[in-house]
Design a protein around this motif. Structure first.
Motif, PDB file in Angstrom:
ATOM      1  N   PHE A 145       0.834  -1.199   0.000  1.00  0.00           N
ATOM      2  CA  PHE A 145       0.000   0.000   0.000  1.00  0.00           C
ATOM      3  C   PHE A 145       0.872   1.253   0.000  1.00  0.00           C
ATOM      4  O   PHE A 145       1.852   1.352   0.736  1.00  0.00           O
ATOM      5  N   ASN A 146       0.478   2.199  -0.848  1.00  0.00           N
ATOM      6  CA  ASN A 146       1.167   3.477  -0.937  1.00  0.00           C
ATOM      7  C   ASN A 146       0.126   4.574  -0.740  1.00  0.00           C
ATOM      8  O   ASN A 146      -0.723   4.797  -1.608  1.00  0.00           O
ATOM      9  N   GLU A 147       0.170   5.200   0.431  1.00  0.00           N
ATOM     10  CA  GLU A 147      -0.833   6.206   0.797  1.00  0.00           C
ATOM     11  C   GLU A 147      -2.252   5.659   0.630  1.00  0.00           C
ATOM     12  O   GLU A 147      -3.143   6.326   0.097  1.00  0.00           O
ATOM     13  N   GLY A 148      -2.454   4.434   1.102  1.00  0.00           N
ATOM     14  CA  GLY A 148      -3.780   3.819   1.111  1.00  0.00           C
ATOM     15  C   GLY A 148      -4.179   3.116  -0.168  1.00  0.00           C
ATOM     16  O   GLY A 148      -5.258   2.514  -0.222  1.00  0.00           O
ATOM     17  N   VAL A 149      -3.350   3.168  -1.204  1.00  0.00           N
ATOM     18  CA  VAL A 149      -3.667   2.520  -2.482  1.00  0.00           C
ATOM     19  C   VAL A 149      -2.849   1.242  -2.597  1.00  0.00           C
ATOM     20  O   VAL A 149      -1.623   1.263  -2.459  1.00  0.00           O
ATOM     21  N   GLU A 150      -3.527   0.120  -2.877  1.00  0.00           N
ATOM     22  CA  GLU A 150      -2.828  -1.163  -2.996  1.00  0.00           C
ATOM     23  C   GLU A 150      -2.131  -1.268  -4.343  1.00  0.00           C
ATOM     24  O   GLU A 150      -2.681  -0.895  -5.382  1.00  0.00           O
ATOM     25  N   GLY A 151      -0.925  -1.774  -4.307  1.00  0.00           N
ATOM     26  CA  GLY A 151      -0.176  -1.946  -5.544  1.00  0.00           C
ATOM     27  C   GLY A 151       0.965  -2.931  -5.364  1.00  0.00           C
ATOM     28  O   GLY A 151       0.828  -3.924  -4.623  1.00  0.00           O
ATOM     29  N   TYR A 152       2.107  -2.645  -5.993  1.00  0.00           N
ATOM     30  CA  TYR A 152       3.220  -3.593  -6.042  1.00  0.00           C
ATOM     31  C   TYR A 152       4.539  -2.859  -5.827  1.00  0.00           C
ATOM     32  O   TYR A 152       4.714  -1.729  -6.281  1.00  0.00           O
ATOM     33  N   TRP A 153       5.458  -3.524  -5.149  1.00  0.00           N
ATOM     34  CA  TRP A 153       6.831  -3.051  -5.048  1.00  0.00           C
ATOM     35  C   TRP A 153       7.685  -3.830  -6.031  1.00  0.00           C
ATOM     36  O   TRP A 153       7.474  -5.033  -6.243  1.00  0.00           O
ATOM     37  N   VAL A 154       8.665  -3.151  -6.601  1.00  0.00           N
ATOM     38  CA  VAL A 154       9.718  -3.825  -7.345  1.00  0.00           C
ATOM     39  C   VAL A 154      10.971  -3.778  -6.478  1.00  0.00           C
ATOM     40  O   VAL A 154      11.369  -2.708  -6.011  1.00  0.00           O
ATOM     41  N   THR A 155      11.557  -4.920  -6.233  1.00  0.00           N
ATOM     42  CA  THR A 155      12.715  -5.016  -5.346  1.00  0.00           C
ATOM     43  C   THR A 155      13.922  -5.539  -6.118  1.00  0.00           C
ATOM     44  O   THR A 155      13.776  -6.260  -7.112  1.00  0.00           O
ATOM     45  N   THR A 159      -0.191  -1.330 -10.715  1.00  0.00           N
ATOM     46  CA  THR A 159      -0.699  -2.553 -11.341  1.00  0.00           C
ATOM     47  C   THR A 159       0.415  -3.566 -11.523  1.00  0.00           C
ATOM     48  O   THR A 159       1.601  -3.215 -11.562  1.00  0.00           O
ATOM     49  N   GLN A 160       0.007  -4.818 -11.698  1.00  0.00           N
ATOM     50  CA  GLN A 160       0.964  -5.889 -11.945  1.00  0.00           C
ATOM     51  C   GLN A 160       1.709  -5.663 -13.255  1.00  0.00           C
ATOM     52  O   GLN A 160       2.926  -5.862 -13.334  1.00  0.00           O
ATOM     53  N   ASP A 161       0.987  -5.214 -14.291  1.00  0.00           N
ATOM     54  CA  ASP A 161       1.626  -4.995 -15.591  1.00  0.00           C
ATOM     55  C   ASP A 161       2.692  -3.912 -15.498  1.00  0.00           C
ATOM     56  O   ASP A 161       3.784  -4.047 -16.077  1.00  0.00           O
ATOM     57  N   ALA A 162       2.395  -2.835 -14.786  1.00  0.00           N
ATOM     58  CA  ALA A 162       3.375  -1.750 -14.647  1.00  0.00           C
ATOM     59  C   ALA A 162       4.590  -2.222 -13.871  1.00  0.00           C
ATOM     60  O   ALA A 162       5.731  -1.862 -14.193  1.00  0.00           O
ATOM     61  N   ALA A 163       4.367  -3.030 -12.845  1.00  0.00           N
ATOM     62  CA  ALA A 163       5.482  -3.564 -12.056  1.00  0.00           C
ATOM     63  C   ALA A 163       6.334  -4.512 -12.898  1.00  0.00           C
ATOM     64  O   ALA A 163       7.569  -4.470 -12.848  1.00  0.00           O
TER      65      ALA A 163
END
Length: 258
Positions: free
Chosen positions: A85-95, A118-122
């Motif tokens: 979550f980034n400021e309350g929005v669920e998403g994805y981290w790239v590590t 989104t998964q595609d953007a990640a």
């Protein structure tokens, strides 16, 4: 209860209780040792090596400490972590795996380089970052907050078995390449400057901690309870044996009177 075997068992109970009491005292000492840093200390950028060592758990006062480290990205090791979550929005981290410069043996630390909605953007960002790392680049300085391992958990029911939902360097290590003889930090860095076209991961300064580490206080109380249980166990064993002997004597007297 004054027979040799019970006296010996009591002596053993005293030793065990003494060990538990020492552990309780040690935990109390830890509660004092882990007192929070002065206000604002975590906002001063410090070299990673001054804050933590590879393989060690991150001391509580340094969770969220801003650190700096220089290294190169290992190609192919940009991995996605879901449910971030980034400021309350669920998403994805790239590590990514950052191989720290000028270390012997080779040493790496996991870095969260950015957030995607989104998964595609990640996936696209991870592909770009892996390609850039494979092309080769000069060592770069990374600054960010040092965070404790969140611990690995199984993926959600029905999800891809390779799905990661917790930021765990231990779990990432199992998927990294070129790990022979590698030392790894248990903690990870949340990068302040995103890369690969990703969004910045919002990471607020840690809140001021209490002067008392209540977790260590709780552990100390547990050791005191264990010490008391050692005496209670000796008492119950000795009393049960004594009661059985009394019953046997009573049964023998009843049998002789018959």
């Amino acid at each position: 209860m004054v027979r040799p075997q019970w006296i010996a068992l009591l002596a053993l109970s005293l030793v065990v209780a003494g060990l538990f009491a020492w552990l309780g005292q040690w935990q109390l000492g830890r509660a004092i040792d882990t007192a929070p840093l002065p206000p604002g200390a975590t906002e001063e950028v410090r070299p990673l090596a001054d804050v933590s060592e590879p393989g060690e758990y991150l001391p509580e006062p340094f969770v969220g400490q801003r650190v700096s480290v220089t290294g190169t990205w290992v190609p192919g090791d940009f991995i996605i972590v879901a449910s971030r979550f980034n400021e309350g929005v669920e998403g994805y981290w790239v590590t990514g795996q950052l191989r720290i410069s000028d270390t012997a043996p080779p040493t790496s630390i996991a870095v969260a380089v950015g957030w995607a909605p989104t998964q595609d953007a990640a996936d696209a960002a991870a592909e770009r970052l892996n390609a850039d790392a494979a092309a080769g680049s000069a060592p770069m300085a990374i600054e960010g907050r040092l965070i404790s391992d969140e611990g690995a958990v199984p993926p959600p029911s029905g999800a891809d078995p390779q799905t990661l939902t917790r930021m765990s360097p231990a779990a990432l290590l199992s998927r990294w390449s070129d790990t022979a003889g590698l030392e790894v930090y248990r903690s990870y860095i949340v990068a302040e400057v995103p890369q690969g076209g990703l969004d910045e991961i919002v990471s607020a300064p840690p809140e001021a901690g209490s002067a008392v580490n209540w977790l260590n206080i709780f552990y100390a109380a547990e050791w005191v309870i264990f010490a008391g249980f050692a005496f209670y166990l000796w008492y119950r064993l000795a009393r049960d044996a004594w009661e059985k002997e009394v019953e046997d004597l009573e049964d023998a007297r009843a049998a002789s009177s018959d």
